[in-house]
Design a protein around this motif. Structure first.
Motif, PDB file in Angstrom:
ATOM      1  N   UNK A 125       0.857  -1.333  -0.007  1.00 44.37           N
ATOM      2  CA  UNK A 125      -0.022   0.011  -0.024  1.00 44.37           C
ATOM      3  C   UNK A 125       0.873   1.109  -0.023  1.00 44.37           C
ATOM      4  N   UNK A 126       0.364   2.471  -0.413  1.00 43.35           N
ATOM      5  CA  UNK A 126       0.959   3.578  -0.420  1.00 43.35           C
ATOM      6  C   UNK A 126       1.295   4.180   0.887  1.00 43.35           C
ATOM      7  N   UNK A 127       2.522   4.581   0.999  1.00 39.94           N
ATOM      8  CA  UNK A 127       3.018   5.247   2.366  1.00 39.94           C
ATOM      9  C   UNK A 127       3.749   6.413   2.165  1.00 39.94           C
ATOM     10  N   UNK A 128       4.431   7.089   3.001  1.00 39.98           N
ATOM     11  CA  UNK A 128       5.186   8.345   2.886  1.00 39.98           C
ATOM     12  C   UNK A 128       6.745   8.164   2.099  1.00 39.98           C
ATOM     13  N   UNK A 129       7.650   8.513   2.736  1.00 44.26           N
ATOM     14  CA  UNK A 129       8.847   8.390   2.209  1.00 44.26           C
ATOM     15  C   UNK A 129       9.760   7.124   2.805  1.00 44.26           C
TER      16      UNK A 129
ATOM     17  N   UNK B   3       0.883  -0.257  -9.263  1.00 50.09           N
ATOM     18  CA  UNK B   3       0.923   0.977  -8.710  1.00 50.09           C
ATOM     19  C   UNK B   3       2.365   1.213  -7.752  1.00 50.09           C
ATOM     20  N   UNK B   4       3.359   0.558  -8.320  1.00 51.97           N
ATOM     21  CA  UNK B   4       4.668   0.670  -7.615  1.00 51.97           C
ATOM     22  C   UNK B   4       5.204   2.066  -8.374  1.00 51.97           C
TER      23      UNK B   4
ATOM     24  N   UNK C 245       5.088   5.891 -14.195  1.00 45.54           N
ATOM     25  CA  UNK C 245       5.891   4.890 -14.419  1.00 45.54           C
ATOM     26  C   UNK C 245       5.543   3.853 -15.288  1.00 45.54           C
ATOM     27  N   UNK C 246       6.317   3.253 -16.417  1.00 42.57           N
ATOM     28  CA  UNK C 246       5.954   2.391 -17.601  1.00 42.57           C
ATOM     29  C   UNK C 246       5.732   0.818 -16.962  1.00 42.57           C
ATOM     30  N   UNK C 247       6.306   0.445 -15.863  1.00 42.56           N
ATOM     31  CA  UNK C 247       6.157  -0.788 -15.323  1.00 42.56           C
ATOM     32  C   UNK C 247       4.854  -1.397 -14.845  1.00 42.56           C
ATOM     33  N   UNK C 248       4.016  -0.063 -14.574  1.00 45.81           N
ATOM     34  CA  UNK C 248       2.743  -0.696 -13.798  1.00 45.81           C
ATOM     35  C   UNK C 248       1.966  -0.992 -15.004  1.00 45.81           C
ATOM     36  N   UNK C 249       2.327  -1.408 -16.043  1.00 52.75           N
ATOM     37  CA  UNK C 249       1.599  -2.069 -17.230  1.00 52.75           C
ATOM     38  C   UNK C 249       1.937  -3.839 -17.131  1.00 52.75           C
ATOM     39  N   UNK C 250       2.880  -3.912 -16.203  1.00 55.67           N
ATOM     40  CA  UNK C 250       3.354  -5.170 -16.220  1.00 55.67           C
ATOM     41  C   UNK C 250       2.981  -5.764 -14.711  1.00 55.67           C
TER      42      UNK C 250
END
Length: 619
Positions: free
Chosen positions: A261-265, A473-474, A463-468
């Protein structure tokens, strides 16, 4: 640190600051004989008790004064100063004085390792092997250099060629900054091994190379260390192994077994800052790491040596000689340079990597030549190009040529190609300094770089790899930063309090952070060989050009003490430019120094007495 496309044991990075063990003092590091040791297997103790027979305790030079050598060492390594002090102590037993100078790693590279040469009728040039050792010298004088590691490339050992190419041959940039002239044709042996398909013959050729290096002692190969990777306990997605961090884009913060999941830094703590953000001129780890946040590179490998495709979508070869690389169709440059295509790659390879005048200052030119001739590269489609090797090379995909290779947009490079001082102007351009061309090509985009302080990159929303599959969501952090700490104690304190998420730990602190509830430690082998370089150029001690003198100096330093007392066992003794765990290492062909019967002060002094010029004597 190791990055997804800059996997240090096998990528393009040649040099690394080392000394990641504990802060051991010199107390107890006397190198005294271990009476229970076996003798010559790397665990023996040797002897330093003899006084060299009738030889005196002080080595005098032609001026009648004690021979005193200058040693420069990197202050970035965590045990480097201690090792430097120990070597000074060991050389004292040989009657030799040592003056120590500690400087930041990047200063050591630029002022001491890099040398300058002004050929007759030509322009002055600077590189790590600018010209003949009698004429190309560094800005600052030095005799010995410590705190630097050489990549041994245990999967593709022929990649060590740039280190051992004679300083007389410099059509392409190499890394022989110490001015070594091999006693045998090492470069030719490596070239032959590179195209050899018979594994037994390849093994024999490589074993011969490592035997020659151990015999010649161009440097003192003394140690292969273990990286102690410290993480906050809640960092998940890590895949331990030799290529740890290859999937760092997929790290996330959470409970074990939880979902991303998304988080800060995310913050990585280091002791050394980047030297440059120019992919053409990068050959050090810290610089590679920063740039790798914004540019993935062609492809990498996982812990099982399987290809992880990044910018490149496929690699095809029928004959192990001609390799076709096909790019993904969703790669976009920033700065209005459009789609990444084969045109960018072919132009970059021919006009940068293979440019005869090396106008851009490429530090990796030698990768793109065979027998001093450029490797042919041809466009085969809008998104595909073929590299046509002159001979079969079954290991080409694993070599630091296309593995993790980066590229610049043709539209950017051609602006500077035929401009006076174009290489430096390109290097100083905003596009390079702020990586404005990166587009969707990496998980993060450049935000700011405060020199010797912090490098910050923001999450790349395109980011292009999100299609892989697997990269949805990375990356999982809003920003990623490299935090530079001048003092190790400050860096460790920041890790303990959770201010930073990851760092390389000193061995003296590994147990502490293993026992804390908030942190974890993962060990990985380090393929960089710690070396003490001997300066054989004109601004080094001239006696270092004699093999037996170098051998004596290596014999006079107890490697076992460095490994066990200073680096606390998180390392293994080295004798040549290949670790013992490598498939290409042959113990029977390697000459040992600094262990067992091969660590002997009396023999080392006698060897010096027999091989130094007649103007030297012991008193």
């Amino acid at each position: 640190m190791v990055r997804g496309n800059i996997i240090q044991p096998n990528r393009r990075t040649l040099l690394k600051t080392l000394g990641a063990g504990g802060l051991a003092g010199l107390a107890g590091c006397t190198g005294e004989r271990n009476e229970d040791a076996s003798g010559d297997d790397g665990s023996g103790g040797g002897t330093d008790s003899a006084d060299g027979g009738d030889l005196g305790s002080t080595l005098l030079g032609p001026d009648g004064e004690q021979v005193t050598l200058s040693m420069v060492y990197s202050t970035g390594g965590q045990t480097t100063k201690t090792i430097a002090q120990f070597i000074k102590q060991e050389y004292g037993k040989l009657g030799i004085g040592v003056e120590l100078t500690g400087v930041p790693f990047n200063t050591m590279l630029s002022k001491y390792a890099q040398n300058t040469y002004s050929p007759e009728g030509g322009e002055e040039r600077s590189s790590f092997n600018a010209g003949p050792r009698d004429e190309a010298t560094s800005t600052e004088q030095w005799d010995l250099m410590l705190g630097i590691g050489f990549n041994s490339y245990p999967r593709t050992p022929t990649s060590i060629r740039p280190f051992w190419t004679s300083e007389e041959k410099r059509k392409q940039s190499t890394t022989n900054f110490y001015g070594y002239r091999p006693s045998e044709n090492i470069a030719g042996m490596l070239d032959e091994a590179s195209k050899q398909t018979d594994e037994a013959k390849r093994q024999e050729l490589l074993a011969d190379v490592f035997g020659v290096l151990s015999h010649d002692q161009p440097v003192n190969f003394y140690e292969f260390s273990v990286d102690l990777n410290g993480f906050q306990k809640d960092v998940q997605g890590i895949k331990p192994g030799q290529n740890i961090d290859y999937n760092y884009q997929q790290y996330f913060r959470g409970d074990s077994g939880g979902s991303a999941s998304m988080s800060g830094g995310y913050s990585y703590g280091e002791g050394t800052d980047a030297k440059t953000l120019n992919p053409i001129r990068i050959n050090d780890e810290s610089s590679s790491d920063r740039l790798a946040l914004t540019l993935d590179g062609a492809y990498t490998f996982d812990n099982d040596n399987e290809v992880v495709y990044l910018w490149v979508e496929s690699i095809d070869t029928d004959d192990k000689q001609n390799y076709e690389f096909t790019l993904r169709d969703n790669l976009q440059w920033g700065g209005d340079y459009g789609q990444m295509t084969a045109d960018d790659w072919v132009y970059y390879i021919k006009e940068v990597h293979q440019a005869e005048d090396n106008w851009a200052g490429d530090v990796n030119q030698s990768d793109w030549f065979r027998n001093d001739e450029p490797i042919p590269v041809e466009k085969t489609g809008k998104l595909s190009f073929e590299i046509q090797l002159p001979e079969v090379d079954p290991s080409f995909v694993k070599k630091p040529i296309m593995w993790g290779a980066m590229c610049l947009p043709k539209g950017l490079v051609e602006q500077y190609r035929d401009v006076e001082d174009g290489g430096n102007k390109l290097n100083q351009s905003n596009a390079i300094q702020e990586i404005t061309y990166s587009g969707n090509l990496g998980p993060y985009t450049f935000d700011r770089w405060d020199r010797e302080s912090v490098f910050v990159a923001k999450r790349n929303e395109d980011y292009y790899l999100r299609d892989v599959a697997g990269y949805d969501e990375t990356p999982n952090f809003e920003e990623y930063k490299f935090q530079v700490f001048g003092e190790q104690s400050t860096r460790l304190s920041a890790f303990e309090t959770g201010e930073i998420d990851q760092l390389l730990l000193p061995s003296s602190k590994a147990k502490k952070f293993e026992d804390l509830d908030s942190t974890k430690v993962i060990q990985t082998p380090n393929a960089f060989c710690s070396i003490l370089a001997y300066n054989q150029r004109a601004n080094g001690w001239d006696q270092l050009r004699t093999r037996e003198v170098r051998h004596a100096l290596s014999m006079g330093v107890n490697k076992k003490t460095i490994v066990e007392n200073i680096d606390r066992g998180y390392a293994s003794v080295a004798h040549t430019h290949q670790p013992a765990f490598s498939d290409w290492f042959d113990d029977t062909k390697v000459e040992k120094t600094g262990v067992g019967e091969h660590y002997d002060t009396a023999k080392a002094k006698q060897m010096l007495a027999d091989n130094l010029s007649g103007d030297y004597s012991f008193e």
